[in-house]
Enzyme design. Structure first.
Site, PDB file in Angstrom:
ATOM      1  N   ASP A 480     -21.629  -1.470 -11.338  1.00 50.58           N
ATOM      2  CA  ASP A 480     -21.783  -1.509 -12.795  1.00 50.58           C
ATOM      3  C   ASP A 480     -22.883  -0.554 -13.263  1.00 50.58           C
ATOM      4  O   ASP A 480     -23.735  -0.120 -12.463  1.00 50.58           O
ATOM      5  CB  ASP A 480     -22.135  -2.959 -13.190  1.00 50.58           C
ATOM      6  CG  ASP A 480     -21.679  -3.319 -14.599  1.00 50.58           C
ATOM      7  OD1 ASP A 480     -21.341  -2.410 -15.371  1.00 50.58           O
ATOM      8  OD2 ASP A 480     -21.679  -4.529 -14.921  1.00 50.58           O
ATOM      9  N   ASP A 550     -15.064  -4.390 -21.466  1.00 48.24           N
ATOM     10  CA  ASP A 550     -15.640  -5.736 -21.525  1.00 48.24           C
ATOM     11  C   ASP A 550     -14.900  -6.602 -22.542  1.00 48.24           C
ATOM     12  O   ASP A 550     -15.186  -7.789 -22.676  1.00 48.24           O
ATOM     13  CB  ASP A 550     -17.128  -5.656 -21.905  1.00 48.24           C
ATOM     14  CG  ASP A 550     -18.003  -5.522 -20.674  1.00 48.24           C
ATOM     15  OD1 ASP A 550     -17.475  -5.628 -19.550  1.00 48.24           O
ATOM     16  OD2 ASP A 550     -19.225  -5.311 -20.832  1.00 48.24           O
TER      17      ASP A 550
HETATM   18  C1  DGJ Z   1     -20.905  -5.603 -17.718  1.00 49.95           C
HETATM   19  C2  DGJ Z   1     -19.576  -5.752 -17.045  1.00 49.95           C
HETATM   20  O1  DGJ Z   1     -18.614  -4.975 -17.653  1.00 49.95           O
HETATM   21  C3  DGJ Z   1     -19.216  -7.220 -17.017  1.00 49.95           C
HETATM   22  O2  DGJ Z   1     -17.925  -7.383 -16.499  1.00 49.95           O
HETATM   23  C4  DGJ Z   1     -20.234  -7.939 -16.208  1.00 49.95           C
HETATM   24  O3  DGJ Z   1     -20.184  -7.481 -14.886  1.00 49.95           O
HETATM   25  C5  DGJ Z   1     -21.610  -7.714 -16.800  1.00 49.95           C
HETATM   26  N1  DGJ Z   1     -21.892  -6.318 -16.982  1.00 49.95           N
HETATM   27  C6  DGJ Z   1     -22.667  -8.315 -15.933  1.00 49.95           C
HETATM   28  O4  DGJ Z   1     -23.916  -7.995 -16.345  1.00 49.95           O
END
Ligand code: DGJ
Length: 732
Positions: A480, A550
């Protein structure tokens, strides 16, 4: 293999061609490279089409000629240098040791090779000697000694040319590179539109289309990542082109950092496209003997609209970008605990989700953010990749073993490019944090960027991850990145090299990814950056799949996935069924619709399975069973867009197997109406001569009936519906 590249010595014309496309360029008087044609395949080019000579006021001429009809200000060119009476956007901008901005790029020679060379330190499409041929053209500025090598690779079976540029300082003095575009493409006057994919966090890659007018227009990212805000792709297309007709040119940069796609329609209504690394805050100090390699642009052509362009990109990304053992492997159905628990979990809680996942047929459990350091919220611990003992008293392996014992694979989340002030790493190495000396760096999600241009930082990231991965209990990693780069400066570089930080950061990241993906080839890597903030072809070279957004709302996702599919195949983007009311939009949609949208990509769940009703659990079992049956078609079939959600109340797309014996169709309706307008869905990509049977109703249709007549969509009596049709070819 037949010759894909020919050089006509007499007319000084290069012709790259396969069964689908031709790309033609020539060496003009003075050694300038002129663009002649890119489009549908041409049989037997005889050298007749050349750029006409016209005397035009205020468009200067070559210093070595008194011909007033020949000007670089109007000539369609392949790669223009700065300062040559070409007042349009240059591909190369640099400052020589004497302070001048000038580069006159003159043809020196060429080389044709089988296959495709690697680009040092950068991701790029790859091809064997029997899949592609590459033309290298060598240009030089005699005064400074600066050399430019342009690479053009044509693939045997794809309507794609990959282009890149490398600058070498073969002179005696250093030069300052100000801009090194990967490619330039000049078009003669046409009525054209441009499509781009702008967006925002949780709202990525919407299709934006506008007419190209005179002047300059730039689609770019200055965020240190390819970004949610503007994807690294544009298409230039005929004004009346649509999904199934008209000429389309796609430009996709194989790079995950700052990019720019500049379009300029000049005084003669000719259009220039220049694409590559953004020149914002960019400079590169090139000592004598040094080289700079610009990333690659994948140029796609379609004479039959946007869908055909997308299918070319999909094939290219699946076969020539994605690497490793997962390239052709069906991807597991996973459950991720992020939207199920956020930071509120411990081993016991997670085990209950794992138990349910097992019962429902789910194949992998992914432990998301919050398992390390002392992370109970997003304010701490980034950089400390050791287990949070309060949540996992017996260590992470103990929990992973439990997951494996249930027959599921185990995945783990990391955010390796970041540092929290509240971390051991920061206490020990504050110098790893990227910041401008004497200025406070800007937090974003209360976190900061690690300076990946430093070798020590690089080694620290690899060592910390290796310590866990060497344990052999991790099957999947979600990588991430939850903020963009700011406060751009590196303590490892001298003053005159600070313009190199953005790109050196990317080179550092790519080196880390190359090291780790090579060292751990059995791990499936999923890219992520707050959803789709680093969703690009460069990243797909390391990460066979990426988290699309997201935003998990099934309605918002239709638009996001529709736009994403312009370039990226469904096998590289992931989609999850989440709870309602949806956490991003508050919208309540039927379970079936959430399933249908998520099943249109690499499928998973992101909700607390233990909170589902018995009825919902049955629905999950059914979805899992269905997805396992359709998975090869979704992940490796041809994807075709049918109805654009931005243009009405419906969205529709379909998948067709390579042999055209199977098709899967999804039709989504948003709002129901008391007096509905009847709608038809017409399919595409089928064999018109074959008969197909609807697997549910057993009704038989010919391919041409399904494509020309279509079928009526059922009238809807509630909002946010999804219909799925599965057709199989039958012999009678
Ligand atoms: C952003 C990601 O896109 C989410 O799926 C998740 O992993 C969060 N970060 C966690 O902080």
């Amino acid at each position: 293999m037949n010759k894909l590249i020919e050089f006509d010595e007499k007319n000084k014309v290069f012709h790259l061609h396969n069964d689908k496309i031709s790309y033609i360029l020539s060496v003009e008087e003075g050694g300038y490279l002129s663009h002649l044609y890119f489009g549908k395949k041409v049989n037997g080019y005889h050298g007749q089409l050349r750029y006409p000579r016209v005397d035009r006021g205020f468009s200067g001429n070559l210093p070595e000629s008194l011909d007033r009809t020949y000007s670089l200000d109007s000539l369609l060119q392949e790669y223009s240098g700065v300062g040559n009476c070409d007042y349009r956007t240059p591909a190369l901008d640099l400052q020589n040791a004497d302070g001048s901005f000038a580069a006159r790029l003159v043809y020196q020679g060429y080389e044709i090779t089988a296959g495709k060379p690697k680009l040092e330190g950068l991701p790029a499409a790859y091809a064997n000697a029997d899949e592609a041929q590459t033309l290298a053209i060598f240009l030089k500025d005699e005064i400074s000694g600066v050399e430019v090598t342009l690479l053009y690779t044509i693939f045997k079976d794809l309507a794609v040319v990959a282009r890149s540029a490398k600058v070498t300082n073969a002179g005696a003095e250093p030069v300052e590179l100000k801009k090194v575009a990967s490619m330039q493409l000049d078009f003669i006057k046409q009525d054209m539109d441009v499509i781009s994919l702008p967006g925002a966090h949780a709202n990525e890659r919407h299709i934006q289309r506008e007419a190209i007018g005179q002047g300059r227009k730039v689609f770019e990212s200055r965020r240190g990542a390819s970004s949610h805000q503007m994807n690294s792709f544009i298409a230039v297309l005929e004004h009346n082109a649509d999904e199934f007709s008209g000429e389309v040119y796609g430009f996709n940069l194989v790079y995950s950092g700052n990019h720019s796609f500049e379009i300029e329609k000049d005084q003669f209504e000719q259009t220039r496209v220049v694409a590559g690394i953004n020149d914002y805050n960019f400079s590169w100090h090139l000592e004598a003997g040094e080289s700079f390699q610009a990333p690659e642009v994948l140029l796609a052509f379609s004479a039959n609209g946007l869908n055909e362009m997308s299918q070319n990109y999909h094939e290219l990304i699946r076969e020539h970008i994605v690497r490793g053992k997962f390239k052709h492997q069906e991807r597991e159905i996973l459950v991720n605990n992020w939207e199920a628990t956020y930071f509120e979990f411990n081993e016991d809680k997670l085990k209950t989700i794992v138990d349910d996942a097992k019962e429902l047929g789910i194949e992998m459990f992914v432990l998301d953010d919050g398992w390390f350091g002392h992370r109970d919220d997003d304010n701490t611990s980034l950089g400390d990749w050791n287990v949070y003992e309060r949540k996992f008293p017996q260590g992470i392996k103990h929990f992973a073993d439990y997951v494996h014992e249930q027959g599921l694979k185990f995945g783990l989340w990391f955010e390796p490019e970041m540092i929290s002030i509240d971390s051991k790493l920061y206490q020990e190495h504050p110098e790893y944090l990227m910041q401008v000396p004497g200025r406070k760096p800007s937090p974003s999600r209360n976190q900061f960027i690690l300076d990946l241009t430093q070798k020590a930082v690089h080694e620290n990231v690899v060592a910390q991850l290796s310590a866990l991965l060497d344990g052999g209990f991790i099957d999947y990693i979600k990588w991430d990145m939850n903020r963009h780069i700011s406060d751009v400066y590196s303590v490892s570089l001298p003053k005159q090299r600070q313009g190199e930080v953005y790109h050196r950061y990317m080179l550092g990241l790519y080196e880390i990814l190359e090291t780790l993906t090579t060292k751990y080839p059995d791990i499936l890597w999923e890219g992520c950056s707050g959803g789709g903030g680093r969703f690009d072809t460069g990243y797909a070279y390391y990460m066979p799949q990426s988290w699309t957004s997201d935003n998990t709302d099934a309605i918002a996702r239709q638009t996001i996935q529709y736009g994403t599919s312009l370039v990226y195949p469904p096998s590289v983007f992931t989609a999850h069924v989440s709870a309602v009311p949806n956490h991003q939009t508050g919208r309540i949609t039927p379970f079936e619709t959430r399933g249908a949208v998520a099943m249109s990509a690499v499928f998973g769940y992101e909700l607390d399975l233990t909170q589902l009703t018995d009825e919902e659990k049955e629905a999950v079992k059914e979805q899992v069973k269905t997805y396992k049956a359709i998975r090869p078609l979704v992940q490796f079939g041809d994807f075709i867009r049918l109805k654009d959600p931005a243009k009405g109340n419906q969205c529709a797309w379909m998948f067709v197997s390579r042999d055209k014996n199977e098709a899967l169709v999804f039709v989504f309706d948003r709002l129901a109406s008391a007096q509905p307008t009847l709608t038809l869905t017409k399919l595409a990509g089928l064999d018109p001569a074959k008969n197909y049977q609807d697997q549910k109703t057993k009704a038989i249709f010919s391919g041409s009936e399904l494509m020309e007549l279509g079928f009526y969509d059922p009238v809807k009596r509630h909002d946010f519906t999804a219909d799925m049709y599965h057709f199989k070819a039958v012999t009678d």
